[in-house]
Design a protein around this motif. Structure first.
Motif: not given
Length: 464
Positions: A403-408
């Motif tokens: 999910a995009i929120e884990h990209a960091g």
């Protein structure tokens, strides 16, 4: 401490035994109103009541406390993207309320939809008069089991942690594994020429107590196959218990699941949970680095990264997808809400397909599903064992997504502006994707497809 709600499980348990709420209350030594509150998830279950449930009804506590809500919610949201539900699609609060109060009904709905998918797929591909049987493939049952358990099996993790008395360094594991198989299980290991196993990479001859490994296997895969067989033999009873609990009725499905559980065990032995999680976080999920650190292949490291779902020690939830050059999905695991196609290929807009143009290099991509959920995906090719000159370049591609929120947390996303990143619109696959004007569409959606307008030619012949 996290509260545990067991309403649907408790209601199902009571109904299976033909009891009223008052009868169950007497058995558990609590009030009828408290049973009612528990069944409606208005109260969390206490430890004493949970222990009494185990004692009085003989149930495994995991059977009543297992939280499948997130997985089932993701499954429902994915199914409801089918154009069939376009005019009456429930919103997220409605789905969550249904999960809380009518889980059995939703489970029946999912079962019915899967049967519909299977019927559509097989009737569409069957030759006239072939009489195709509407039977789900074994891989579908295995995928469902792994997804329901969030790709994590604590029993296998514990068995793997106890495998070595003292874990050997990665460059010595092969010799240690051979000796352990010989001394503990009476199984010899023999490396044989490709000609001796022309159509196989490993064969375990139980009658002779011997494992034959093909020279076509590279070192990491030789090690993996030895640990895999050790798991099959040493933990046969554990695998039997797990399979009984999963309730896979189909014999082929159960056999396939046994293989995948043994694979899980082997990965857990070679990449211990805590050490792997620590290395993954420190390297920001650099899979090449992790593979080198543990002496495994890139693909094995990716597999292991999808299993980090232990309560209190979770890693980034990933989905894993492996495709061949024709776009067929050959393996899939999922710990996310990203829905992977059960039939046919993956979306052609995923760059896992284009990674064949740049073998061995990571291809990053930001994607958006039709429901507006966004993911970061990275893909890379992996090589398969080569048996002979004419079997060169047997290459597959794997994709990992979160999910995009884990990209960091992923090093491969560094250098990109995650907020406002350019998203590639993707779908599950063309058969049920609602993006009618996609320039990569291979055929009409199976149901409720836009009618053909002979006066218009869109981006593809299906957009007319």
């Amino acid at each position: 401490m996290q509260k545990t709600f067991i309403g649907p499980h408790l209601r199902r348990l009571r109904r299976e035994r033909g009891e009223t709420q008052a009868q169950m209350a007497r058995t558990l030594g609590i009030s009828t109103s408290y049973v009612n509150l528990l069944e409606n998830n208005e109260r969390s279950v206490s430890v004493p009541v949970l222990l009494k449930l185990m004692e009085a009804y003989g149930v495994d506590w995991r059977a009543v406390t297992e939280d499948e809500g997130a997985t089932r919610l993701a499954d429902l949201r994915a199914v409801l993207q089918d154009p069939l539900f376009e005019d009456g699609r429930p919103d997220l609060p409605e789905l969550r309320a249904a999960l809380d109060h009518s889980p059995a009904l939703l489970e029946s709905f999912l079962t019915l939809y899967r049967a519909f998918q299977s019927a559509t797929e097989q009737l569409g591909s069957a030759e006239p008069g072939a009489g195709a049987r509407l039977v789900a493939p074994p891989e579908a049952a295995v995928h469902d089991v792994f997804r329901r358990h969030r790709n994590h099996f604590p029993e296998l993790e514990r068995a793997a942690a106890a495998f070595w008395e003292r874990p050997p360094p990665p460059d010595e594991i092969y010799g240690h594994a051979k000796r352990r198989l010989r001394d503990r299980l009476g199984i010899a290991t023999r490396l044989v020429p490709v000609e001796e196993l022309p159509d196989a990479l490993r064969f375990f001859d139980e009658a002779r107590g011997e494992i034959l490994l093909s020279q076509a296997l590279d070192h990491p895969n030789r090690v993996f196959q030895l640990i895999h067989v050790a798991g099959l033999v040493q933990h046969r009873d554990l695998l039997d218990r797990l399979l009984d609990r999963f309730g896979i009725a189909d014999a082929q499905g159960a056999a396939r699941c046994r293989v995948e559980l043994a694979n899980y065990f082997a990965a857990a032995v070679l990449m211990p949970y805590d050490t792997f999680l620590e290395e993954a976080r420190a390297s920001k999920y650099d899979m090449d680095h992790i593979a080198t650190r543990f002496g495994v292949s890139f693909e094995q490291a990716c597999h292991r990264a999808t299993t980090l779902s232990r309560d209190g020690a979770q890693g980034v939830p990933f989905f894993f997808l492996r495709v061949d050059k024709a776009g067929n999905v050959t393996k899939r695991f999922n710990a996310t809400s990203f829905h992977l196609a059960e039939h046919g290929g993956a979306c052609p807009r995923l760059d896992v397909h284009t990674s064949f143009r740049t073998p061995g290099r990571i291809v990053p991509q930001f994607v958006e599903m039709p429901d507006r959920s966004q993911f970061f995906v990275f893909a890379r090719t992996v090589d398969r064992p080569t048996f002979a000159r004419h079997t060169q370049d047997i290459r597959l591609a794997v994709a990992m997504g979160c999910a995009i929120e884990h990209a960091g947390e992923i090093g491969y996303a560094e250098g990109f502006r995650v907020a406002g990143a350019q998203m590639t619109p993707v779908g599950i696959n063309c058969r049920i994707c609602p993006r009618a004007n996609c320039d990569q569409r291979a055929h009409h959606a199976a149901i409720l497809a836009r009618p053909v307008d002979a006066r218009r030619r869109g981006a593809t012949r299906y957009d007319g």
